[in-house]
Write a protein that holds these residues in place. Structure first.
Motif, PDB file in Angstrom:
ATOM      1  N   VAL A 146      10.525   3.254  -7.921  1.00  0.00           N
ATOM      2  CA  VAL A 146       9.743   2.539  -7.314  1.00  0.00           C
ATOM      3  C   VAL A 146       8.212   2.517  -8.041  1.00  0.00           C
ATOM      4  CG1 VAL A 146       7.816   3.795  -5.431  1.00  0.00           C
ATOM      5  CG2 VAL A 146      10.458   4.068  -4.824  1.00  0.00           C
ATOM      6  N   SER A 147       7.174   1.881  -7.903  1.00  0.00           N
ATOM      7  CA  SER A 147       6.314   2.058  -8.203  1.00  0.00           C
ATOM      8  C   SER A 147       4.768   2.324  -7.758  1.00  0.00           C
ATOM      9  CB  SER A 147       5.940   1.002  -9.874  1.00  0.00           C
ATOM     10  OG  SER A 147       5.955  -0.930  -8.869  1.00  0.00           O
ATOM     11  N   THR A 148       3.281   2.777  -8.610  1.00  0.00           N
ATOM     12  CA  THR A 148       3.098   2.695  -7.908  1.00  0.00           C
ATOM     13  C   THR A 148       1.975   1.195  -7.229  1.00  0.00           C
ATOM     14  OG1 THR A 148       2.267   4.617  -9.580  1.00  0.00           O
ATOM     15  CG2 THR A 148       0.340   3.704  -8.254  1.00  0.00           C
ATOM     16  N   SER A 149       2.451   0.753  -8.059  1.00  0.00           N
ATOM     17  CA  SER A 149       1.317  -0.914  -8.307  1.00  0.00           C
ATOM     18  C   SER A 149       2.695  -1.685  -6.928  1.00  0.00           C
ATOM     19  CB  SER A 149       1.773  -1.909  -9.288  1.00  0.00           C
ATOM     20  OG  SER A 149       3.235  -1.699  -9.787  1.00  0.00           O
ATOM     21  N   GLY A 150       3.222  -1.135  -6.123  1.00  0.00           N
ATOM     22  CA  GLY A 150       4.015  -1.931  -4.871  1.00  0.00           C
ATOM     23  C   GLY A 150       3.263  -1.750  -3.649  1.00  0.00           C
ATOM     24  N   ALA A 151       2.224  -1.365  -3.530  1.00  0.00           N
ATOM     25  CA  ALA A 151       1.707  -1.430  -2.080  1.00  0.00           C
ATOM     26  C   ALA A 151       1.226  -2.784  -1.651  1.00  0.00           C
ATOM     27  CB  ALA A 151       0.141  -0.184  -2.430  1.00  0.00           C
ATOM     28  N   ARG A 152       1.593  -2.986  -0.139  1.00  0.00           N
ATOM     29  CA  ARG A 152       1.487  -4.449  -0.219  1.00  0.00           C
ATOM     30  C   ARG A 152       0.316  -4.211   1.113  1.00  0.00           C
ATOM     31  NH1 ARG A 152       2.245  -4.784  -3.817  1.00  0.00           N
ATOM     32  NH2 ARG A 152       4.165  -6.357  -5.100  1.00  0.00           N
ATOM     33  N   PRO A 153      -0.861  -5.447   1.321  1.00  0.00           N
ATOM     34  CA  PRO A 153      -1.533  -5.246   1.832  1.00  0.00           C
ATOM     35  C   PRO A 153      -0.388  -5.316   4.061  1.00  0.00           C
ATOM     36  CG  PRO A 153      -1.806  -7.743   1.022  1.00  0.00           C
ATOM     37  CD  PRO A 153      -1.130  -6.989   0.335  1.00  0.00           C
ATOM     38  N   GLY A 154      -1.511  -3.692   4.576  1.00  0.00           N
ATOM     39  CA  GLY A 154      -0.597  -3.990   6.188  1.00  0.00           C
ATOM     40  C   GLY A 154       0.257  -2.639   6.085  1.00  0.00           C
ATOM     41  N   ASP A 155       0.365  -2.048   4.431  1.00  0.00           N
ATOM     42  CA  ASP A 155       1.323  -0.328   4.561  1.00  0.00           C
ATOM     43  C   ASP A 155       0.198   0.058   5.132  1.00  0.00           C
ATOM     44  OD1 ASP A 155       3.273  -1.839   3.508  1.00  0.00           O
ATOM     45  OD2 ASP A 155       3.109  -0.887   1.268  1.00  0.00           O
ATOM     46  N   TYR A 156       0.670   1.107   5.826  1.00  0.00           N
ATOM     47  CA  TYR A 156       0.012   2.447   6.099  1.00  0.00           C
ATOM     48  C   TYR A 156      -0.012   3.181   5.265  1.00  0.00           C
ATOM     49  CZ  TYR A 156       0.258   1.651  10.580  1.00  0.00           C
ATOM     50  OH  TYR A 156       0.086   0.663  12.155  1.00  0.00           O
ATOM     51  N   LEU A 157      -1.264   4.002   4.253  1.00  0.00           N
ATOM     52  CA  LEU A 157      -1.316   5.032   3.314  1.00  0.00           C
ATOM     53  C   LEU A 157      -1.159   6.383   3.897  1.00  0.00           C
ATOM     54  CD1 LEU A 157      -2.596   5.784   0.928  1.00  0.00           C
ATOM     55  CD2 LEU A 157      -4.937   6.536   1.602  1.00  0.00           C
ATOM     56  N   VAL A 158      -0.012   6.884   3.592  1.00  0.00           N
ATOM     57  CA  VAL A 158       0.377   8.638   3.916  1.00  0.00           C
ATOM     58  C   VAL A 158       0.145   9.585   2.939  1.00  0.00           C
ATOM     59  CG1 VAL A 158       2.110   9.578   4.831  1.00  0.00           C
ATOM     60  CG2 VAL A 158       2.023   7.201   5.852  1.00  0.00           C
ATOM     61  N   ILE A 159      -0.186  10.101   3.503  1.00  0.00           N
ATOM     62  CA  ILE A 159      -0.925  11.414   2.221  1.00  0.00           C
ATOM     63  C   ILE A 159       0.382  12.904   2.254  1.00  0.00           C
ATOM     64  CG2 ILE A 159      -2.160  13.031   1.156  1.00  0.00           C
ATOM     65  CD1 ILE A 159      -4.700  11.361   1.285  1.00  0.00           C
ATOM     66  N   VAL A 160       1.352  13.203   1.733  1.00  0.00           N
ATOM     67  CA  VAL A 160       2.159  13.859   2.307  1.00  0.00           C
ATOM     68  C   VAL A 160       1.799  15.784   1.480  1.00  0.00           C
ATOM     69  CG1 VAL A 160       4.791  14.471   1.935  1.00  0.00           C
ATOM     70  CG2 VAL A 160       3.918  12.533   2.688  1.00  0.00           C
ATOM     71  N   GLY A 161       1.923  16.461   2.058  1.00  0.00           N
ATOM     72  CA  GLY A 161       2.000  17.911   0.735  1.00  0.00           C
ATOM     73  C   GLY A 161       0.178  18.271   1.125  1.00  0.00           C
ATOM     74  N   ARG A 162      -0.125  19.484   0.498  1.00  0.00           N
ATOM     75  CA  ARG A 162      -1.317  20.340   0.501  1.00  0.00           C
ATOM     76  C   ARG A 162      -2.092  19.193  -0.604  1.00  0.00           C
ATOM     77  NH1 ARG A 162       0.499  24.927  -0.015  1.00  0.00           N
ATOM     78  NH2 ARG A 162       0.033  25.361   2.438  1.00  0.00           N
ATOM     79  N   VAL A 163      -3.386  19.162   0.149  1.00  0.00           N
ATOM     80  CA  VAL A 163      -4.594  18.211  -0.590  1.00  0.00           C
ATOM     81  C   VAL A 163      -5.217  19.558  -1.510  1.00  0.00           C
ATOM     82  CG1 VAL A 163      -6.863  17.225  -0.401  1.00  0.00           C
ATOM     83  CG2 VAL A 163      -4.454  16.165   0.762  1.00  0.00           C
ATOM     84  N   GLY A 164      -5.497  19.365  -3.022  1.00  0.00           N
ATOM     85  CA  GLY A 164      -5.973  20.680  -2.973  1.00  0.00           C
ATOM     86  C   GLY A 164      -5.774  21.729  -3.775  1.00  0.00           C
ATOM     87  N   GLY A 165      -4.245  22.069  -3.128  1.00  0.00           N
ATOM     88  CA  GLY A 165      -3.772  23.208  -3.819  1.00  0.00           C
ATOM     89  C   GLY A 165      -3.659  23.413  -4.886  1.00  0.00           C
ATOM     90  N   GLU A 166      -3.344  22.961  -5.663  1.00  0.00           N
ATOM     91  CA  GLU A 166      -3.191  23.268  -7.343  1.00  0.00           C
ATOM     92  C   GLU A 166      -4.466  23.418  -7.824  1.00  0.00           C
ATOM     93  OE1 GLU A 166      -1.756  20.606 -11.702  1.00  0.00           O
ATOM     94  OE2 GLU A 166      -2.863  19.437  -9.700  1.00  0.00           O
TER      95      GLU A 166
END
Length: 334
Positions: A146-166
């Motif tokens: 998987v690459s970071t550069s693989g996002a495509r128009p129409g994809d959903y943006l999903v954030i997984v895990g604790r934001v700012g926890g570190e």
């Protein structure tokens, strides 16, 4: 004039510097590029995935921490981290017990991800005030990555895990008394300290890799910088609904007390993924099975020559991110 106030050098400046280096090779599939977590090298029957990361702003169990941070950047390639090479730099007069603790912690973390330390370097370095570890992690795959550069128009943006926890955890360890003086409940401070124990994304990343177009570990600059890196690497605009991003109470209170934005704060343990609509359901089912917190926080827009991240609140656009984010943690380290 300084090229940065703290943290990563801007991509504009770094790309200028990289031009001095040889970076092209027939077998280099992914090399230096904004947002890409690890290099990918083509071998005869598969791909070698390599990543290096320094730990410069944390002190708590730095050896354990260094292994997991580097392992994460291999795992978000959809590849199991396997080999590790630590470079351990120690301040003068570091005690033998402290050094032993660092190595014990590296060993513990490597075993947790079934990894092996295959080399490295250790030295006492003049002028250092605290230990620094730069860790290289390596994985190998004979299948898809998987690459970071693989996002495509129409994809959903999903954030997984604790934001700012570190970042909240680093602040809780290094600024405990100041947080208490500023009114943060000590129970929340203690809770935040434990967030560093949850920074590994290896199991989660490997579990969801079949269902994503893009996956990126949110580290320095937090989720906003991670989303920007997905946007720029993929050449797409991204629309983010800030109201949909879940922020833990302890993270929010600690950030507020120190004047920090939790969305721009160190977030190892948090993944930003671009998911095709046809696979969103199975991805959510997988995350629920892992008891993993997540937010469906936006959509990938059109391809663009100069992509931007559009930030929305209550249905209105409140800002656009068109440059790199300096992590909020550096406000506390001068």
């Amino acid at each position: 004039m300084a090229i940065t106030k703290g943290g990563k050098i801007s991509w504009e400046e770094l790309s200028r510097l990289i031009r001095f280096l040889p970076t092209s090779d027939v077998d280099l599939v992914i090399g230096p590029k904004l947002g890409e977590d690890a290099a990918v090298i083509r071998l005869k029957d598969g791909f070698l995935v390599v990543h290096s990361d320094p730990i410069t702003t944390a002190f708590w169990r730095i050896g354990w921490y260094a292994v997991h941070v580097a392992a994460n950047d291999i795992a978000v390639r959809g590849v199991k981290p396997r080999y590790f090479l630590p470079v351990v730099l120690l301040p003068p007069r570091t005690g033998a017990r402290e050094v032993e603790e660092i190595f014990r912690d590296m060993g513990e973390a490597a075993r947790e991800v079934s990894g092996v330390v295959i080399g490295g370097h250790t030295e006492v370095t003049p002028y250092l005030e605290r230990p620094i570890i730069s860790m290289t992690a390596i994985g190998y795959s004979t299948g898809r990555f998987v690459s970071t550069s693989g996002a495509r128009p129409g994809d959903y943006l999903v954030i997984v895990g604790r934001v700012g926890g570190e970042g909240a955890s680093v602040v809780a360890w290094d600024f405990e008394e100041e947080l208490a003086e500023r009114g943060v409940d000590r129970t929340l401070i203690g809770e935040a300290k434990n967030f560093l124990r949850e920074i590994s994304v290896v199991k989660t990343a490997l579990s969801i890799a079949p269902y994503v177009d893009s996956m990126h570990d949110a580290t320095e600059g937090g989720v906003i910088q991670a989303i920007r890196e997905v946007s720029v690497a993929s050449g797409v605009n991204v629309h983010v609904d800030l109201d949909m991003i879940r922020v833990d109470v302890a993270v929010r209170e600690i950030s507020k007390a120190m004047g920090l934005d939790p969305l721009k704060l160190l977030s190892s343990g948090c993944i930003v993924a671009a998911v095709p609509p046809s696979k969103l359901g199975v991805l959510e089912e997988t995350l629920r099975g892992l008891n993993q917190v997540y937010s469906v926080a936006g959509r990938v827009g059109d391809f663009a020559d100069k992509p931007v991240v559009e930030l929305r609140e209550k249905g209105s656009v409140i800002g656009v991110v068109d440059r790199d984010v300096v992590d909020e943690i550096y406000k506390l380290f001068g």
